[in-house]
Design an enzyme around this catalytic site. Structure first.
Site, short mmCIF file in Angstrom:
data_model
loop_
_atom_site.label_atom_id
_atom_site.label_comp_id
_atom_site.label_asym_id
_atom_site.label_seq_id
_atom_site.Cartn_x
_atom_site.Cartn_y
_atom_site.Cartn_z
CG HIS A 282 -16.99 57.28 25.74
ND1 HIS A 282 -17.99 56.79 26.55
CD2 HIS A 282 -17.34 56.93 24.47
CE1 HIS A 282 -18.91 56.19 25.82
NE2 HIS A 282 -18.54 56.26 24.55
CE LYS B 264 -22.74 57.48 25.28
NZ LYS B 264 -22.91 56.51 24.24
CG ASP C 293 -26.42 58.10 23.26
OD1 ASP C 293 -26.15 58.37 22.07
OD2 ASP C 293 -25.81 57.24 23.90
CB SER D 117 -23.51 59.49 20.74
OG SER D 117 -23.39 58.29 21.43
NE ARG E 7 -25.30 57.45 15.53
CZ ARG E 7 -24.31 57.51 16.44
NH1 ARG E 7 -24.57 57.62 17.72
NH2 ARG E 7 -23.05 57.49 16.06
N1 URA Z 1 -19.49 55.59 21.16
C1 URA Z 1 -20.62 56.23 21.57
O1 URA Z 1 -20.91 56.31 22.77
N2 URA Z 1 -21.41 56.77 20.64
C2 URA Z 1 -21.12 56.71 19.33
O2 URA Z 1 -21.87 57.24 18.56
C3 URA Z 1 -19.95 56.06 18.91
C4 URA Z 1 -19.15 55.50 19.85
#
Ligand code: URA
Length: 431
Positions: free
Chosen positions: A83, A188, A162, A184, A169
């Protein structure tokens, strides 16, 4: 629960007990707390931060807001995931996925959409005609098993809190907060059943973390959340002071990712992709270290197996893998260098915003993305440039849009007379 009181307590720097914080998040996910109150709470978090215990409670509540998936058990394999915290021109997953899968490691990833001035993998993939980002969990698992690779949108069932918070956000100035980003991302990754995660923490003007110190804090926070859940996590802190690679904008970035899978990508992006693959393969069940992982990733690019996996993957998700299928913007204009010199900087934030204004990103939750538009940075930091040579190329819907972007790009580039200090794309590895 009185939401206004929770907002006030967080605003005043008071630590919320885990059960109250969890109730707030779960009630928001159920639609019982309105966006305006949640936005106010996020803003309080932005200014006041959260303690380690609160960050863990937030992450845990987000996971509990929906279902979880045990991809590893479904595949009978150790599952690795990656990620990025988000940047400009960041199409890394689109190149890393096929290379890692070509090396024999299943890659099943849930990705997000653009956030603020940063692009999102899903928006990029949707520039491929026919590509479906919404698969059911069963389709997702079956595709990873059969094709070795699937990248999909976060399913509605997985971490729905999320999904709502991320979109909120994005449009309320509350993205760049360490606990909100860490929870966040990690919610995930944990809900999707990753055993090990490689995180790309971007640092610089175009990233949410502007300094290496802030990036280290974010990396440590995510490592701690991973440790708490018994997962292996490695964080690469990587440069985002200029756009990654050359292309910024959805279809343009897919083209560049494919060129990179073919071994013809720009040097900084190629390096990041291969390094990311090396770490993912080292975390996998192949039993190799990062050096061997890197060698295998390079071989998968050189022998065409990564490109073959890319094409199989895109077809499996309903898309047309031919680059000719990608849209081009009707107006393409160069941005000539106003004078000769050496490029000292190409501000990622300004270029990211210019691409967003062209339509490559969203200003509000309801905006639709124009997949064809964007910017190609022809010159990067350290390049010697002659007067009139193109610094960049704007791909726009209209001449008017192109002119506005060209003006912004000129402001983003710094041309000096001496070479700037060289900086590698991977600044630090934290594990
Ligand atoms: N990527 C994400 O999944 N969440 C965030 O808050 C910022 C970047």
């Amino acid at each position: 629960m009185r939401v206004a009181e929770l907002i006030e307590r967080t605003r005043n720097g008071e630590e919320l007990p885990s059960d109250e914080l969890a109730e707030l998040v779960l009630a928001y996910a159920r639609g019982e707390v309105p966006d305006y109150q949640m936005a106010a709470w996020c803003m309080a978090v932005y200014f006041r931060g959260l303690s380690g215990a609160e960050t863990f409670a937030l992450t845990d509540a987000m996971i509990r807001s929906g279902e979880t998936l045990d991809l590893g058990a479904a595949l009978g394999r150790k599952v690795v995931d990656k990620h990025s915290t988000g940047g400009v021109g960041d199409k890394t997953s689109i190149a890393v996925g096929p290379i890692v899968a070509a090396c024999g490691v299943p890659f099943g990833k849930m990705s997000g959409r653009g956030l603020g001035h940063t692009g999102g993998t899903l928006d990029k993939l949707e520039s491929i005609p026919g590509f479906r980002v919404e698969l059911s969990t069963e389709e997702f698992v079956a595709q990873v098993r059969e094709t070795g690779l699937a990248i999909i949108g976060q399913s509605a069932d997985l971490v729905p809190a999320d999904k709502k918070l991320y979109a909120l956000r994005d449009v309320t100035g509350t993205v760049d907060s360490v606990p909100l980003i860490a929870s966040s991302i990690m919610s995930k990754k944990l809900a999707a059943g990753a055993d090990a995660v490689a995180l790309d923490v971007k640092v610089g003007d175009g990233a949410f973390m502007k300094t290496i110190d802030d990036a280290r804090v974010l990396a440590e926070t995510m490592l701690e959340l991973g440790r708490h859940a018994g997962k292996e996590v490695v964080c690469l802190l990587t440069d985002m002071s200029q756009p990654l690679g050359r292309a910024v904008g959805n279809a343009l970035e897919v083209r560049e990712a494919v060129e990179t899978i073919r071994g013809e990508g720009p040097p900084d992006f190629t390096e990041l992709v291969l390094d990311g693959c090396a770490h993912l393969l080292a975390l996998s069940d192949l039993g190799v270290d990062a050096d061997e992982g890197r060698a295998r990733a390079e071989r998968a690019v050189a022998d065409g197996s990564a490109l073959a996996v890319y094409e199989r993957w895109i077809r499996a998700q309903g898309g047309d893998p031919s680059l000719d299928a990608l849209a081009w913007a009707p107006v393409v204009v160069p941005v000539p260098a106003p004078r000769a010199g050496i490029v000292a900087g190409a501000g990622a934030l300004a270029i990211g915003i210019a691409a967003l204004e062209l339509g490559a990103g969203r200003r509000t939750k309801a905006d639709t993305v124009d997949h064809a538009v964007g910017i190609v940075c022809r010159a990067k930091r350290g390049d010697v440039i002659a007067e009139g040579e193109p610094l960049a190329e704007v791909h726009a819907r209209s001449e008017l849009d192109a002119q506005a972007a060209a003006d912004a790009i000129l402001q983003a580039y710094v041309i000096g007379s001496t070479a700037p200090p060289s900086r590698s794309i991977v600044l630090e590895v934290v594990s």
